[in-house]
Design an enzyme around this catalytic site. Structure first.
Site, PDB file in Angstrom:
ATOM      1  N   ASP A  22       0.855  -1.184   0.000  1.00  0.00           N
ATOM      2  CA  ASP A  22       0.000   0.000   0.000  1.00  0.00           C
ATOM      3  C   ASP A  22       0.892   1.235   0.000  1.00  0.00           C
ATOM      4  O   ASP A  22       1.980   1.229   0.593  1.00  0.00           O
ATOM      5  CB  ASP A  22      -0.942   0.032   1.196  1.00  0.00           C
ATOM      6  N   ASP A  47       4.484   2.090  -4.019  1.00  0.00           N
ATOM      7  CA  ASP A  47       3.530   2.477  -5.049  1.00  0.00           C
ATOM      8  C   ASP A  47       3.118   1.219  -5.813  1.00  0.00           C
ATOM      9  O   ASP A  47       3.944   0.571  -6.457  1.00  0.00           O
ATOM     10  CB  ASP A  47       4.203   3.485  -5.990  1.00  0.00           C
ATOM     11  N   CYS A 101     -15.048  -0.280  -5.197  1.00  0.00           N
ATOM     12  CA  CYS A 101     -16.336  -0.032  -4.550  1.00  0.00           C
ATOM     13  C   CYS A 101     -17.021   1.183  -5.177  1.00  0.00           C
ATOM     14  O   CYS A 101     -17.804   1.874  -4.536  1.00  0.00           O
ATOM     15  CB  CYS A 101     -16.188   0.121  -3.039  1.00  0.00           C
ATOM     16  N   ASP A 110      -7.680  -4.340  -5.605  1.00  0.00           N
ATOM     17  CA  ASP A 110      -8.881  -3.664  -5.117  1.00  0.00           C
ATOM     18  C   ASP A 110      -8.558  -2.176  -5.124  1.00  0.00           C
ATOM     19  O   ASP A 110      -8.127  -1.607  -4.133  1.00  0.00           O
ATOM     20  CB  ASP A 110      -9.230  -4.164  -3.713  1.00  0.00           C
TER      21      ASP A 110
END
Length: 393
Positions: free
Chosen positions: A137, A165, A328, A266
């Protein structure tokens, strides 16, 4: 308990929803959408005790093993079961995205956007006692929260976490169980080797780490600097390695056979499918919504980021491996458009049918073989999911 918002959505957001073919009523349906939790394997006998503690009946989610739903007003964060690491909160749609990876014992898995960590925990739950997980992350404080979760749930034994990154991360998985000579490099072994990880490091080591972070703060993480390793488990493959071996990057030829078996992307998005997230803007201010969700410049930068993340995740996938791309967001621009552009660029990428989803409460995406969750259809948060495999070329 805070009363659900009854105020109308702002006109600018309604126009955004209309332009993206999103039904505004999902933001009303979310008031009755249940919360979800996953039971850590081995705690099945604890269900009645957990129900008594939180004073709520847990309903088994028949289409997703290990998941239970509960009333939306029930909070679990202060419960003993949660504090003891027997349960953790994760939306059923997010759990479905992880299950699409079809994780098997021995897999080497890359979670390219790992924070805040619930999906990472589920991946490790499914992996068991072989293989490895690499969590990446770009936000150090969010990845530190992942580290806390791994320790709390005793799931970090086969995991390593890098602040990096995700669009440029290039480190190979550490195949500690069946290390092939073809996946190794003839580095000289003069470096200091990694000892077993501990949160209580010697003062000199802490000082070196602080200096390294200070240096990185003055530079972009997109430079050639090595990713920052902030956690590694005893059986993650890191213990005993030199830094040369740990920071070995993969050529395209090596990736085909020595890349990751499974990759989860994700991707960062506008979060418009996370209805509870959108409802927070009533307190934060709708002008903040305009800046974070509706601003065209931000949306364009996000879609470019999403495509770069997908490209790099796929680059690190071995031939025959599986990659899941999810967001999402419910917008076409951040989902189907990204998938279409990526497929045009990559002859070796093939969309896969998500066979396990036949019994799931979901909709089909605008591209065949992709799927969508939303509060009206699924009684979950909103999520888009696509599954790819890499073909030999």
């Amino acid at each position: 308990m805070e009363e659900p918002s009854k105020s109308p959505l702002p006109e600018a957001f309604l126009r955004f929803l209309q332009a993206n073919g999103i039904d505004p009523s999902i933001y009303i349906a979310s008031d009755s959408t249940p919360r979800y939790l996953r039971l850590k394997p081995g705690n099945e006998a604890e269900i009645e005790g957990i129900e008594a503690e939180i004073k709520c009946k847990l309903e088994k989610v028949n289409w997703l093993p290990g998941f239970y739903s509960l009333r939306p007003d029930i909070l679990i964060a202060n419960s003993k079961s949660y504090l003891d690491g027997k349960i953790y909160g994760i939306d059923a749609a997010s759990g479905a995205a992880v299950s699409v990876l079809n994780i098997s014992p021995g897999d080497h898995v890359l979670d390219l956007c790992a924070a805040p960590g619930a999906k990472l925990c589920m991946i490790l739950d499914l992996l068991g006692d072989s293989g490895s997980v690499t969590g990446v992350d770009v936000a150090r404080h969010r990845l530190a929260a992942c580290r806390t979760m791994l320790q709390k749930y005793s799931l970090g034994d086969r995991c390593r976490l890098f602040v990096a990154d995700g669009t440029t991360f290039s480190l190979a998985p550490l195949r500690v169980d069946s290390r092939s000579r073809s996946c190794e490099s003839s580095f000289e072994e003069k470096d200091e080797r990694f000892r077993e990880w501990t949160s209580r490091r010697p003062w000199k080591e802490r000082k070196r780490a602080a200096k390294a972070r200070e240096t990185m703060s003055l530079q972009s993480v997109t430079t050639s600097e090595n990713p920052e390793l902030i956690f590694y488990g005893r059986h993650s493959g890191v213990v005993g390695l030199s830094k040369n071996k740990l920071y070995k990057t993969m050529s395209d030829l090596e990736v085909s056979s020595c890349g990751y078996d499974k990759v989860l992307v994700d991707a960062e998005c506008t979060h418009d499918g996370s209805v509870k997230h959108i409802q927070k803007f009533e307190n934060w201010g709708w002008t903040t919504l305009q800046r974070r969700v509706l601003d065209a410049v931000r949306t364009d930068s996000l879609t470019l980021l999403q495509l770069k993340l997908l490209r790099n995740g796929f680059r690190l996938l071995k031939v025959g491996g599986l990659l899941v791309y999810s967001t999402c967001s419910l917008t076409v621009a951040q989902n189907e458009d990204i998938v279409e552009q990526f497929l045009k660029e990559n002859a070796s990428a093939e969309l896969q049918e998500i066979n396990e989803a036949e019994e799931w409460p979901r909709k089909s995406g605008r591209i065949p073989k992709t799927l969508r969750f939303d509060p009206l259809t699924s009684q979950t948060s909103g999520l888009f999911v696509a599954k790819f495999t890499k073909l030999a070329t």
